[in-house]
Design a protein around this motif. Structure first.
Motif, PDB file in Angstrom:
ATOM      1  N   LEU A 196      38.286  34.189  44.232  1.00 43.02           N
ATOM      2  CA  LEU A 196      37.098  34.036  44.963  1.00 43.02           C
ATOM      3  C   LEU A 196      37.172  33.017  45.652  1.00 43.02           C
ATOM      4  O   LEU A 196      37.800  31.775  45.551  1.00 43.02           O
ATOM      5  CB  LEU A 196      35.932  34.009  44.007  1.00 43.02           C
ATOM      6  N   GLY A 239      32.370  33.482  37.141  1.00 39.46           N
ATOM      7  CA  GLY A 239      32.632  34.582  37.839  1.00 39.46           C
ATOM      8  C   GLY A 239      34.169  34.151  38.379  1.00 39.46           C
ATOM      9  O   GLY A 239      35.015  35.074  38.247  1.00 39.46           O
ATOM     10  N   GLN A 240      34.494  32.878  38.636  1.00 40.26           N
ATOM     11  CA  GLN A 240      35.962  32.547  38.928  1.00 40.26           C
ATOM     12  C   GLN A 240      36.910  32.795  37.773  1.00 40.26           C
ATOM     13  O   GLN A 240      38.158  33.365  38.029  1.00 40.26           O
ATOM     14  CB  GLN A 240      36.103  31.137  39.455  1.00 40.26           C
ATOM     15  N   ALA A 262      37.400  36.559  37.191  1.00 37.24           N
ATOM     16  CA  ALA A 262      38.036  37.485  38.124  1.00 37.24           C
ATOM     17  C   ALA A 262      39.542  37.152  38.270  1.00 37.24           C
ATOM     18  O   ALA A 262      40.385  38.004  38.070  1.00 37.24           O
ATOM     19  CB  ALA A 262      37.588  36.836  39.559  1.00 37.24           C
ATOM     20  N   GLN A 320      42.889  39.581  37.095  1.00 41.88           N
ATOM     21  CA  GLN A 320      43.789  39.609  37.994  1.00 41.88           C
ATOM     22  C   GLN A 320      45.097  39.516  37.133  1.00 41.88           C
ATOM     23  O   GLN A 320      45.913  40.167  37.284  1.00 41.88           O
ATOM     24  CB  GLN A 320      43.671  38.496  39.284  1.00 41.88           C
ATOM     25  N   LYS A 339      41.721  46.550  41.213  1.00 44.69           N
ATOM     26  CA  LYS A 339      40.303  46.106  41.728  1.00 44.69           C
ATOM     27  C   LYS A 339      39.739  47.478  42.110  1.00 44.69           C
ATOM     28  O   LYS A 339      40.300  48.450  42.408  1.00 44.69           O
ATOM     29  CB  LYS A 339      40.855  45.459  43.186  1.00 44.69           C
ATOM     30  N   PHE A 361      30.471  43.176  37.920  1.00 47.99           N
ATOM     31  CA  PHE A 361      29.802  41.947  38.078  1.00 47.99           C
ATOM     32  C   PHE A 361      28.474  42.539  38.451  1.00 47.99           C
ATOM     33  O   PHE A 361      27.816  43.118  39.133  1.00 47.99           O
ATOM     34  CB  PHE A 361      30.405  41.062  38.855  1.00 47.99           C
ATOM     35  N   LEU A 406      32.803  38.088  45.056  1.00 56.47           N
ATOM     36  CA  LEU A 406      33.002  39.001  44.321  1.00 56.47           C
ATOM     37  C   LEU A 406      33.417  40.487  44.847  1.00 56.47           C
ATOM     38  O   LEU A 406      34.631  40.816  44.799  1.00 56.47           O
ATOM     39  CB  LEU A 406      32.496  39.338  43.132  1.00 56.47           C
ATOM     40  N   ALA A 465      36.436  40.114  47.156  1.00 55.95           N
ATOM     41  CA  ALA A 465      37.778  40.099  46.414  1.00 55.95           C
ATOM     42  C   ALA A 465      38.239  41.318  45.656  1.00 55.95           C
ATOM     43  O   ALA A 465      39.254  41.639  45.260  1.00 55.95           O
ATOM     44  CB  ALA A 465      37.392  38.980  45.089  1.00 55.95           C
ATOM     45  N   PHE A 480      36.037  43.397  43.739  1.00 53.73           N
ATOM     46  CA  PHE A 480      35.454  43.935  42.549  1.00 53.73           C
ATOM     47  C   PHE A 480      34.214  44.658  42.818  1.00 53.73           C
ATOM     48  O   PHE A 480      33.405  44.812  43.810  1.00 53.73           O
ATOM     49  CB  PHE A 480      35.142  42.460  41.745  1.00 53.73           C
TER      50      PHE A 480
END
Length: 491
Positions: free
Chosen positions: A52, A396-397, A400, A404, A410, A417, A431, A434, A436
């Motif tokens: 992110l 969240g980070q 994610a 990964q 993806k 989320f 997000l 990225a 998602f």
């Protein structure tokens, strides 16, 4: 979140003038804001792999209308002021204020406009379409609260089915529907059924003639103290009402299954949560089973909710997963931090027992992140679907990065989320950027019907709103960037 490619100079000029006036923005000096770095929570795992990105606010908010960013910043700034929020809650609680035309108009123009998607399903559908054009989905939440009798439950079920029909008319994959079991079954009956389920957990030989399945609902770490003595059995009339509630849930679930619309069942407070989980598994067993689901087929229909602020969350989660694998049911879960901390703490204190909520916020963060990682592994295996509902940037980070690392594709519909409308937009957009799947939670309904939701949301998120400096700094940084770009363009 409609995307606009060109910034109106009139709006930029208005923002530039506003930003230089004391009192309009707390950090009014544009130069100071531009120079400030936006702090990002870190951890060892997130540091190693950061899918992110927040530094490039031009890309993050790419296409968001400047007027919308200004409105969001103003709302978050107002909601970060604790005394102002307290006054607003008190006003909404006052029948003289909330019940008046002036009070409703004030609520509609402030908190309602920021957190809610409109008064009708069609208005909410319009928000979903705008979100979808911007690369995100929406969760339709017909904003009704606790039902007291069967007639109210029937009306609520019809409202939920109408929401499903609206979602079915939207672009495929753009919408989910959220429901509350407390709107489909009278509160008093849910409380009594929960007492009986707790008593049976403590005394396994205790027989419940109405119980339709043996899916795990409680753990030994659950707040079993809420049922200190053997409760009375359900009367024949109560058993009939419980069956009617089953039928309402199954009717909503069947409509969702017909159109492939995910159904998210909200969690609530501990006195009724066992019965809510019982109903959730009734739906999961009806609509999430079958060979395709057990072997990683389409996204399951019914999703329950785990509240990570509860001490028993991980124990119950692991028991659910084991039972789902045993019963060949595709597990669908939404993971949240939790919504009723003040209520749970007050009740436990009145009973002289420890709170069922974790003792500190870090324990809640750790539980949330642990539950998310545990479920992501099940998503990788193809036997679960998870919606990670969080406003916490680090969570969240971490999620994610873990997705990964596990090689979850993806855009996999079994990993979603979610954030509330009007909150954590920076996280939602990052997000999305990225790759998602991201949805915004969209409550809708008449203002007077939504007021209880607004009160609860303000109480639950008082700390979050006052700590929204991350989002506010992102917004200010992007607005300043746009001002500078507009000024440079005129030179």
């Amino acid at each position: 979140m409609a995307i606009a490619s060109r910034v109106p100079k009139r709006v930029l000029s208005a923002f530039a003038a506003t930003a230089t006036e004391a009192g309009k923005l707390p950090e009014a000096a544009v130069a100071a804001v531009a120079a400030a770095e936006v702090p990002l929570p870190t951890s060892a795992a997130a540091e190693r792999n950061k899918p992110l990105e927040f530094d490039d606010t031009g890309r993050l908010f790419g296409g968001e209308r400047t007027s919308a960013l200004v409105r969001t910043l103003a709302a978050l700034q107002a909601l970060s002021a604790g005394p102002l929020v307290d006054v607003g809650i008190a006003a909404l609680r006052s029948p003289a204020v909330a019940g008046s035309a002036l009070g409703k108009a004030a609520a509609r123009a402030t908190a309602y406009k920021h957190f809610c998607a409109g008064e009708t399903a069609d208005e909410a559908a319009g928000v979903v379409r705008r979100l979808w054009r911007g690369g995100m989905g929406g969760i339709l939440d017909y904003g009704i609260e606790d039902a007291e009798d069967g007639d109210a439950c029937d009306r609520n079920a019809a409202g939920f089915i109408a929401a499903v029909d609206v979602a079915a008319a939207l672009p495929p994959g753009s919408a989910s529907v959220c429901i509350k079991i407390t709107a489909l079954c009278p509160i008093a009956l849910l409380e009594k059924a929960s007492d009986l389920l707790r008593w049976q957990h403590k005394h396994p030989s205790f027989f419940l003639p109405w119980k339709a399945h043996s899916f795990p609902i409680l753990s030994d770490s659950s707040p079993l103290y809420l049922t200190a003595s053997e409760p009375p059995e359900l009367t024949p009339e109560e058993e009939r009402e419980l069956e009617a509630a089953h039928e309402r849930l199954l009717a909503v679930g069947a409509r969702c299954a017909e159109h492939g619309i995910p159904l998210l069942v909200d969690a609530e407070y501990a006195t009724v949560q066992p019965a809510i989980d019982y109903f959730t598994f009734v739906g999961a067993l009806a609509f999430n089973g079958g060979e395709a689901s057990a072997n990683g087929g389409e996204r399951p229909i019914v999703h329950g909710t785990i509240q990570a602020y509860l001490r028993d969350a991980r124990d119950r989660l692991e028991a659910m997963v084991r039972a789902a694998e045993r019963e060949r049911v595709r597990l669908g879960l939404k993971v949240v931090r939790g919504a009723y901390i003040a209520r749970e703490t007050r009740l436990a204190a009145s009973l002289g027992v420890p709170s069922p909520v974790h003792g500190c916020i870090q324990d809640t963060h750790d539980c949330y992140n642990g539950c998310a990682a545990f479920l992501l592994d099940r998503v990788r295996r193809g036997n679960a679907s998870v919606m990670l509902a969080t406003h916490n940037v680090e969570s969240g980070q971490l999620a994610a990065a873990r997705a990964q690392e596990l090689g979850i594709p993806k855009g996999d519909p079994n990993l979603q989320f979610a954030q509330l409308m009007g909150m954590a937009d920076g996280l939602s957009l990052s997000l999305r950027n990225a790759g998602f799947q991201v949805s915004k939670y969209l409550p809708y309904g008449p203002v007077d019907q939504i007021i209880p939701y607004l009160i609860r949301r303000a109480e639950e998120n008082r700390g979050l709103l006052s700590a929204s400096s991350f989002d506010r700094q992102l917004l200010r940084k992007e607005l300043v960037r746009r001002v500078k770009a507009a000024v440079a363009g005129r030179e």
